[in-house]
Design an enzyme around this catalytic site. Structure first.
Site, mmCIF file in Angstrom:
data_model
loop_
_atom_site.group_PDB
_atom_site.id
_atom_site.type_symbol
_atom_site.label_atom_id
_atom_site.label_comp_id
_atom_site.label_asym_id
_atom_site.label_seq_id
_atom_site.Cartn_x
_atom_site.Cartn_y
_atom_site.Cartn_z
ATOM 1 N N LYS A 173 0.829 -1.168 -0.007
ATOM 2 C CA LYS A 173 -0.134 0.063 0.163
ATOM 3 C C LYS A 173 0.873 1.200 -0.115
ATOM 4 C CE LYS A 173 -1.448 2.930 2.860
ATOM 5 N NZ LYS A 173 -1.513 4.231 1.918
ATOM 6 N N GLU A 251 10.904 1.443 9.917
ATOM 7 C CA GLU A 251 11.689 2.761 9.851
ATOM 8 C C GLU A 251 10.929 3.936 10.174
ATOM 9 O OE1 GLU A 251 14.729 2.389 9.669
ATOM 10 O OE2 GLU A 251 14.861 0.406 8.671
ATOM 11 N N CYS A 285 13.125 11.586 6.777
ATOM 12 C CA CYS A 285 13.534 10.937 8.225
ATOM 13 C C CYS A 285 14.740 11.322 8.748
ATOM 14 C CB CYS A 285 12.899 9.565 8.303
ATOM 15 S SG CYS A 285 13.692 8.711 7.097
ATOM 16 N N GLU A 396 9.899 15.748 16.389
ATOM 17 C CA GLU A 396 10.082 15.989 14.844
ATOM 18 C C GLU A 396 9.244 16.846 14.448
ATOM 19 O OE1 GLU A 396 9.318 12.417 12.737
ATOM 20 O OE2 GLU A 396 10.837 12.860 11.368
#
Ligand code: UN1
Length: 520
Positions: A173, A251, A285, A396
């Site tokens: 997906k 991840e 990231c 973040e």
């Protein structure tokens, strides 16, 4: 309304009752494609088809599977320019970066084409005669994959290519913000000869289609899950996988430190910090979150850094190929980025540069031109006076924002660099061997650069983090093979009798003890 592109299930295009649009991140009026949104039944069907395809694909010799992936690499090379332009148009990274990200997928195909001719196991001596021990890598089965929009070809390739070369089949997906790129990418696997049912693609959003795919672990239809995205979603996947005794690849986020020590080549450090902070508009990231600067060079660094930030050219990367960064990938990312201005104020940090959304009334000097309201563009934003206790330091923000943090010396810099819950990548700028060594050995991060940026993974190096950046799995290179195979240990006994290791092992009986001092 153009007809919707269907899911790719078993080599067929499958329509859904509902559809969604993928619009260019660079210009919301540019409709890139309309896609079917998969129902739970369709996700299940894709898992069933993948299970059926597993028997033949896993029995296909690995070098032959590798050849197919080599052909994917050839097709990617041929289509590199068109794919790169589609990446720029659909998700908004600059063409230079888009080309690099497609190249990363090509490199991945090249690496795993030859890995198909290795996939080494071991021969192991047995303690019994007429018996040999060997180990084999075996595929896990059906892999569910969910990937993010920011690296819509490179990161899927890190998962799909090694999973396929090792003999697994896939239900993928992709991000709804990169559906067209995913479709084009998957078509090249078809062209290269990946058989129907081996790579299945279901389109849709995370909340519905993604959740259905995660739920397939509860139905026992998946043997592995691989995910790149937020730490919050990663925790959910980890829990579901754990209950079902699967070991997922996760991840996740990062708040990556870039340290500049007092002896650094300042110009190199400034350029590295600008790229780490603002490449892809900070939507990697691996983007830097905190730039930690040694006190004696802090003022000089800030001055040069701010000068470069003020000169950054920003705008639509489809029309202006030379911009440094483009838009936010979607409104949701933009909205959550905007919130950090409130944190900075509450924390008492100093806003040294930047003021939220770029509009026709509020544009930085480097704005390239065009209508900023056509998409979501953010000012490059720089905070000073940031300290480790602040929310700004910890969380973040996934956008063009960087914190400048003052510390005194290498040990304080390492302490600050480790004072976040994440541990993905890291960087240090110094010419001092001892300081670089100290940083390398003490930093809590899966990846560390010395005199280079926090970004810039290569296809044959292990990629992944520690702490809340993941669950310790690694992608790329030989390391990712652990994620998509299990080890089978084989005892091959030709003795023709029941022989029992440990219980009947014939060790040699020692002779009389020798006292060397007595000999002469
Ligand atoms: C990501 O943001 O999920 O090292 C991956 C880099 C890229 C990959 C980033 N090669 O920044």
């Amino acid at each position: 309304m153009p007809t919707a592109i269907g899911h790719m299930i078993g080599g067929r295009a499958v329509d859904s009752p509902t559809t969604f649009e993928s619009r260019s991140s660079c210009d919301r009026s540019d409709l890139v494609g309309v896609f079917a949104a998969a129902t739970k039944e369709q996700v299940r069907e894709a898992c069933v088809v993948a299970r059926e395809a597993f028997a033949d694909w896993s029995a296909t010799p690995a070098p032959v599977r590798g050849e197919v992936l080599g052909k994917v690499g050839d097709a990617l090379e041929r289509e590199k320019e068109s794919l790169s332009r589609l990446v720029t148009r659909e998700m908004g990274k600059t063409l230079k970066e888009a080309r690099g990200s497609v190249q990363e997928a090509i490199d991945t195909c090249r690496f795993f084409q030859s890995e198909g001719r290795r996939l080494y196991g071991q021969t192991v001596p047995s303690e019994m005669p007429n018996k040999e021990l060997t180990t084999y890598r075996r595929p896990l089965g059906v892999v569910g994959m969910i990937t993010a929009s920011n690296f819509p070809i490179a990161v899927p390739s890190w998962k799909i290519v090694p999973a396929l070369v090792t003999g697994n089949t896939i239900v993928w997906k992709p991000s709804q913000d990169a559906a067209a790129i995913a479709y084009a990418f998957a078509k090249l696997f078809e062209e290269a000869g990946v058989p129907p049912g081996v790579l299945n693609v279901v389109f849709g959003n995370g909340r519905d289609t993604g959740a259905h795919l995660i739920d397939m672990m509860n139905e026992g239809r998946l043997n592995k899950f691989a995910f790149t995205g937020s730490t919050a979603v990663g925790r959910v996947i980890g829990e579901v996988a754990g209950r079902n005794l699967l070991h997922p690849t996760l991840e996740l986020g990062g708040k990556n430190p870039l340290v500049v020590l007092r002896d650094a080549d300042l110009e190199n450090a400034v350029q590295g910090a600008v790229f780490s902070a603002f490449a892809t508009g900070g939507q990697r990231c691996t983007s830097a979150g905190n730039v930690i600067v040694d006190e004696p060079v802090y003022d000089a660094f800030v001055e040069r850094f701010l000068a470069q930030v003020a000169a950054l050219r920003i705008g639509n990367p489809v029309t202006f190929e030379d911009v440094y960064y483009g838009p936010f990938i979607n409104e949701r990312f933009f909205d959550s980025w905007q919130e950090h201005y409130g944190w900075g104020e509450t924390d008492g940090a100093t806003l040294a540069y930047g003021q939220g959304r770029i509009t026709s009334d509020s544009a930085p000097s480097g704005w390239a031109g065009g209508d900023p309201a056509a998409a979501f563009y953010g000012w490059p934003t720089v905070w000073t006076g940031v300290e480790p206790g602040m929310r700004l330091f910890q969380e973040e923000v996934f956008g063009p924002t960087i914190n400048l943090v003052k510390v005194d010396g290498v040990d304080a810099a390492i302490e600050a660099a480790n004072a976040v819950e994440y541990g993905l990548s890291s960087a240090v700028y110094t010419m001092n061997r001892d300081w670089a060594y100290r940083f390398k050995t003490r930093i809590e991060a899966g990846m560390t650069s010395i005199n280079n940026t926090t970004v810039g993974a290569e296809a044959h190096l292990p990629f992944g983090g520690v702490k809340s950046s993941g669950n310790g799995t690694r992608e790329s290179g030989i390391w990712v093979l652990e994620a998509y195979t299990y080890w089978q240990a084989v005892n091959d006994d030709v003795s023709g009798r029941l022989q029992l290791a440990q219980m009947e092992t014939q060790y040699v009986t020692p002779g009389d003890e020798v006292d060397v001092a007595e000999l002469f």
